[in-house]
Design an enzyme around this catalytic site. Structure first.
Site, PDB file in Angstrom:
ATOM      1  N   ARG A 146       0.823  -1.236   0.000  1.00 28.13           N
ATOM      2  CA  ARG A 146       0.000   0.000   0.000  1.00 28.13           C
ATOM      3  C   ARG A 146       0.847   1.274   0.000  1.00 28.13           C
ATOM      4  NH1 ARG A 146      -2.995  -3.168   3.584  1.00 28.13           N
ATOM      5  NH2 ARG A 146      -4.911  -3.922   2.600  1.00 28.13           N
ATOM      6  N   ASN A 185      -0.542  18.492 -21.194  1.00 29.02           N
ATOM      7  CA  ASN A 185      -0.903  17.530 -22.254  1.00 29.02           C
ATOM      8  C   ASN A 185      -0.945  18.179 -23.632  1.00 29.02           C
ATOM      9  OD1 ASN A 185      -1.148  15.448 -20.450  1.00 29.02           O
ATOM     10  ND2 ASN A 185      -3.307  15.836 -20.057  1.00 29.02           N
ATOM     11  N   GLU A 191      -4.099  16.519 -11.273  1.00 27.51           N
ATOM     12  CA  GLU A 191      -4.646  16.777 -12.615  1.00 27.51           C
ATOM     13  C   GLU A 191      -6.168  16.903 -12.628  1.00 27.51           C
ATOM     14  OE1 GLU A 191      -2.535  14.864 -15.865  1.00 27.51           O
ATOM     15  OE2 GLU A 191      -4.321  15.024 -17.109  1.00 27.51           O
ATOM     16  N   ARG A 238      -3.213  21.189 -14.648  1.00 24.85           N
ATOM     17  CA  ARG A 238      -2.108  20.273 -14.983  1.00 24.85           C
ATOM     18  C   ARG A 238      -2.311  19.691 -16.384  1.00 24.85           C
ATOM     19  NH1 ARG A 238       0.858  15.700 -11.201  1.00 24.85           N
ATOM     20  NH2 ARG A 238       2.219  14.902 -12.831  1.00 24.85           N
ATOM     21  N   GLU A 275       9.666  17.782 -25.104  1.00 27.61           N
ATOM     22  CA  GLU A 275       8.907  18.160 -23.896  1.00 27.61           C
ATOM     23  C   GLU A 275       9.390  19.514 -23.356  1.00 27.61           C
ATOM     24  OE1 GLU A 275       6.237  16.596 -22.854  1.00 27.61           O
ATOM     25  OE2 GLU A 275       6.430  14.483 -23.435  1.00 27.61           O
ATOM     26  N   HIS A 279      -0.420  16.209 -26.744  1.00 25.49           N
ATOM     27  CA  HIS A 279      -0.483  14.786 -26.388  1.00 25.49           C
ATOM     28  C   HIS A 279      -1.749  14.094 -26.889  1.00 25.49           C
ATOM     29  CE1 HIS A 279       2.955  15.791 -23.983  1.00 25.49           C
ATOM     30  NE2 HIS A 279       3.063  14.563 -23.507  1.00 25.49           N
ATOM     31  N   LYS A 328       7.444  22.787 -14.778  1.00 27.26           N
ATOM     32  CA  LYS A 328       6.682  21.594 -14.387  1.00 27.26           C
ATOM     33  C   LYS A 328       6.315  21.668 -12.899  1.00 27.26           C
ATOM     34  CE  LYS A 328       5.464  17.058 -14.823  1.00 27.26           C
ATOM     35  NZ  LYS A 328       5.431  15.857 -15.613  1.00 27.26           N
ATOM     36  N   LYS A 370       3.311  11.311 -11.249  1.00 27.00           N
ATOM     37  CA  LYS A 370       2.430  10.479 -12.079  1.00 27.00           C
ATOM     38  C   LYS A 370       3.165   9.180 -12.360  1.00 27.00           C
ATOM     39  CE  LYS A 370      -0.630  12.845 -15.308  1.00 27.00           C
ATOM     40  NZ  LYS A 370      -0.772  13.147 -16.739  1.00 27.00           N
ATOM     41  N   HIS A 413       7.854   8.902 -28.181  1.00 26.49           N
ATOM     42  CA  HIS A 413       6.839   9.757 -27.556  1.00 26.49           C
ATOM     43  C   HIS A 413       7.015  11.236 -27.959  1.00 26.49           C
ATOM     44  CE1 HIS A 413       4.110  11.023 -24.366  1.00 26.49           C
ATOM     45  NE2 HIS A 413       5.018  11.869 -23.945  1.00 26.49           N
ATOM     46  N   HIS A 440      -0.603  11.031 -28.749  1.00 24.78           N
ATOM     47  CA  HIS A 440      -0.836   9.651 -28.287  1.00 24.78           C
ATOM     48  C   HIS A 440      -1.509   8.821 -29.374  1.00 24.78           C
ATOM     49  CE1 HIS A 440      -0.538  10.291 -23.647  1.00 24.78           C
ATOM     50  NE2 HIS A 440       0.621  10.056 -24.203  1.00 24.78           N
TER      51      HIS A 440
HETATM   52  P1  NAD Z   1      12.954   5.157 -21.763  1.00 21.76           P
HETATM   53  O1  NAD Z   1      12.920   5.093 -20.303  1.00 21.76           O
HETATM   54  O2  NAD Z   1      12.555   3.940 -22.520  1.00 21.76           O
HETATM   55  O3  NAD Z   1      14.414   5.590 -22.190  1.00 21.76           O
HETATM   56  C1  NAD Z   1      14.719   5.666 -23.556  1.00 21.76           C
HETATM   57  C2  NAD Z   1      15.924   4.790 -23.905  1.00 21.76           C
HETATM   58  O4  NAD Z   1      17.084   5.469 -23.474  1.00 21.76           O
HETATM   59  C3  NAD Z   1      15.933   3.435 -23.215  1.00 21.76           C
HETATM   60  O5  NAD Z   1      16.479   2.489 -24.103  1.00 21.76           O
HETATM   61  C4  NAD Z   1      16.901   3.647 -22.045  1.00 21.76           C
HETATM   62  O6  NAD Z   1      17.536   2.451 -21.667  1.00 21.76           O
HETATM   63  C5  NAD Z   1      17.870   4.631 -22.636  1.00 21.76           C
HETATM   64  N1  NAD Z   1      18.552   5.509 -21.684  1.00 21.76           N
HETATM   65  C6  NAD Z   1      18.006   6.223 -20.670  1.00 21.76           C
HETATM   66  N2  NAD Z   1      18.939   6.983 -20.101  1.00 21.76           N
HETATM   67  C7  NAD Z   1      20.108   6.762 -20.761  1.00 21.76           C
HETATM   68  C8  NAD Z   1      21.418   7.288 -20.667  1.00 21.76           C
HETATM   69  N3  NAD Z   1      21.744   8.223 -19.779  1.00 21.76           N
HETATM   70  N4  NAD Z   1      22.366   6.823 -21.516  1.00 21.76           N
HETATM   71  C9  NAD Z   1      22.051   5.893 -22.464  1.00 21.76           C
HETATM   72  N5  NAD Z   1      20.824   5.385 -22.623  1.00 21.76           N
HETATM   73  C10 NAD Z   1      19.862   5.817 -21.783  1.00 21.76           C
HETATM   74  O7  NAD Z   1      12.053   6.349 -22.327  1.00 21.76           O
HETATM   75  P2  NAD Z   1      11.938   7.894 -21.937  1.00 21.76           P
HETATM   76  O8  NAD Z   1      11.850   8.613 -23.208  1.00 21.76           O
HETATM   77  O9  NAD Z   1      12.951   8.285 -20.932  1.00 21.76           O
HETATM   78  O10 NAD Z   1      10.518   7.940 -21.207  1.00 21.76           O
HETATM   79  C11 NAD Z   1       9.351   7.594 -21.906  1.00 21.76           C
HETATM   80  C12 NAD Z   1       8.309   7.149 -20.914  1.00 21.76           C
HETATM   81  O11 NAD Z   1       8.012   8.219 -20.031  1.00 21.76           O
HETATM   82  C13 NAD Z   1       6.997   6.747 -21.572  1.00 21.76           C
HETATM   83  O12 NAD Z   1       6.593   5.514 -21.041  1.00 21.76           O
HETATM   84  C14 NAD Z   1       6.026   7.848 -21.182  1.00 21.76           C
HETATM   85  O13 NAD Z   1       4.701   7.397 -21.058  1.00 21.76           O
HETATM   86  C15 NAD Z   1       6.593   8.276 -19.858  1.00 21.76           C
HETATM   87  N6  NAD Z   1       6.245   9.632 -19.456  1.00 21.76           N
HETATM   88  C16 NAD Z   1       5.783   9.823 -18.198  1.00 21.76           C
HETATM   89  C17 NAD Z   1       5.452  11.091 -17.754  1.00 21.76           C
HETATM   90  C18 NAD Z   1       5.010  11.284 -16.339  1.00 21.76           C
HETATM   91  O14 NAD Z   1       4.612  12.397 -15.966  1.00 21.76           O
HETATM   92  N7  NAD Z   1       5.067  10.278 -15.502  1.00 21.76           N
HETATM   93  C19 NAD Z   1       5.610  12.195 -18.605  1.00 21.76           C
HETATM   94  C20 NAD Z   1       6.097  11.980 -19.903  1.00 21.76           C
HETATM   95  C21 NAD Z   1       6.418  10.685 -20.316  1.00 21.76           C
END
Ligand code: NAD
Length: 367
Positions: free
Chosen positions: A123, A247, A239, A243, A187, A250, A229, A145, A266, A254
């Site tokens: 929990r 989006n 949200e 907030r 972003e 997005h 942010k 989030k 993304h 999406h």
């Molecule tokens: P990811 O975590 O898959 O990272 C992208 C790639 O880069 C992966 O292969 C990872 O292994 C690699 N990587 C990461 N850091 C590295 C580094 N320093 N050196 C070498 N390689 C590295 O993707 P992302 O783009 O970081 O995140 C995308 C995700 O974030 C999606 O699932 C999306 O839905 C989510 N997201 C969440 C929020 C939120 O508010 N929670 C906001 C935007 C996006």
């Protein structure tokens, strides 16, 4: 130079965002959370783990009785309940209890999934974000989030759970693949477009330094994006209102991401979605034509797409309408009143969405 931002939750201090160019201050920052009698599990993916796990372990072991790690294969397709099950199983085997803590070391996938495991295991237990991708450093690690994808639905299952600390080491960006770097940049650009035209102008005027990944410029970029942010999530942590401005781009983004079966990143889809929303804003006479074209064309030097091939507009519209951003049967769009000022809008018609989507279809100028 290090920077600190304090994030409030319900007007009370909740966690700090530390921006550094190494992991040297990590022990000191984590120690402040009283970790000596806790167990810590670092959750990471195969790529980030191979680059940074040993280093992070070397900073945590002296300040914590028991540090273990859990690594999963990198990639969005692992952001699901199966991986979360494996995390739960590992934590049970390691006898983690409610006072123990998780550390997310990686990009947005690691951060979202670790946060979700932390929100639900027993929990709720504490977690820390150590974001290593640009997307995670400017966006996903802040605001609590968390979640996973479910079947073909992105981020369908999740929870709000604030981290205890966000520790950003800008230097980790030096190993990020080029496409992933620009993915995160989308972003940052979005932050300027929706909230701060001065920041937007700053991004444009520092284009070469950003593309060369000059660390002091990246540090400032991350700081300014985190400020935006932070301000948005403090005002509306769960949200229920403003907030949603984050989006911007997005809703259609999406839909494209899903339509293209996640073959586009993304941020690439968000850039396309931003163009559709800016176009609709222009057509609704909220934004000038010049502003629209400026926004569209400024994605180009940052290697982000402004058009796309092989999409079916009807399918994009259908997917957009089935998105969770619908409100009382109406599409919830974020539009622009001007550069730096976004608004929530529920009046976008299907025809306006169609015209906006047509705008991003690739056309060979020779045709
Ligand atoms: P990811 O975590 O898959 O990272 C992208 C790639 O880069 C992966 O292969 C990872 O292994 C690699 N990587 C990461 N850091 C590295 C580094 N320093 N050196 C070498 N390689 C590295 O993707 P992302 O783009 O970081 O995140 C995308 C995700 O974030 C999606 O699932 C999306 O839905 C989510 N997201 C969440 C929020 C939120 O508010 N929670 C906001 C935007 C996006």
């Amino acid at each position: 130079m290090s920077q600190i931002l304090e994030v409030l939750y319900n007007k009370k201090p909740c966690y700090n965002i530390i921006i550094e160019n190494s992991f040297i201050k990590l022990s000191e920052e984590i120690e402040k959370l009283d970790t000596i009698n806790k167990k810590i599990c670092i959750i990471t993916d195969s790529i980030v783990g191979s680059l940074y796990l040993e280093e992070v372990l070397s900073f945590l072991k002296p300040i914590c009785q028991n540090v273990v790690s859990f690594t999963f294969q990198s990639g969005e397709e692992r952001k699901n309940l199966t991986t979360v099950n494996n995390i739960y199983r590992f934590l049970i085997e390691q006898k983690f209890d409610r006072k123990d803590m998780l550390v997310a070391l990686g990009g947005g996938v690691v951060g979202d999934m670790t946060g979700f495991a932390a929100a639900t295991y027993l929990r709720g237990i504490d977690y820390i974000q150590i974001p290593t991708s640009l997307l995670a450093q400017v966006d996903s690690s802040i605001g609590g989030k968390t979640g996973v994808d479910f079947e073909q639905y992105k981020n369908m299952v999740g929870a709000f759970k604030m981290p205890r600390l966000v520790y950003i080491n800008v230097h980790t960006l030096s190993t990020l693949e080029e496409r992933q770097f620009y993915n995160g940049f989308a972003e940052a650009m979005k932050h300027g477009i929706i909230k701060d035209s001065m920041y937007y102008e700053w991004l444009i005027s520092n284009m070469y330094e950003i593309c060369d990944r000059e660390e002091d410029v990246l540090e400032e970029l991350i700081f300014r994006s985190c400020q935006i942010k932070k301000a948005v999530v403090e005002k509306d942590p769960l949200e229920q209102g403003d907030r949603a401005l984050l989006n911007f781009g997005h809703t259609v983004g999406h839909a494209i991401e899903k339509y293209k079966n996640f073959t586009l990143l993304h941020g690439e889809c968000v850039a396309l979605g931003c163009i559709v929303s800016a176009f609709i804003s222009w057509k609704k006479q909220l934004l000038s034509m010049d502003e629209y074209y400026e926004i569209r064309d400024m994605f180009v030097p940052f290697n982000l797409p402004i058009s796309i091939e092989d999409i079916n507009i009807d399918d994009i519209i259908d997917i957009t309408k089935s998105d969770k951003k619908m409100e009382h049967g109406q599409m919830k769009f974020i539009l622009l009143k001007k550069l730096g000022k976004a608004v929530i809008d529920t009046s976008v018609t299907e025809d306006e969405l169609r015209a906006g989507t047509e705008e991003i279809i690739y056309r060979d100028e020779m045709d």
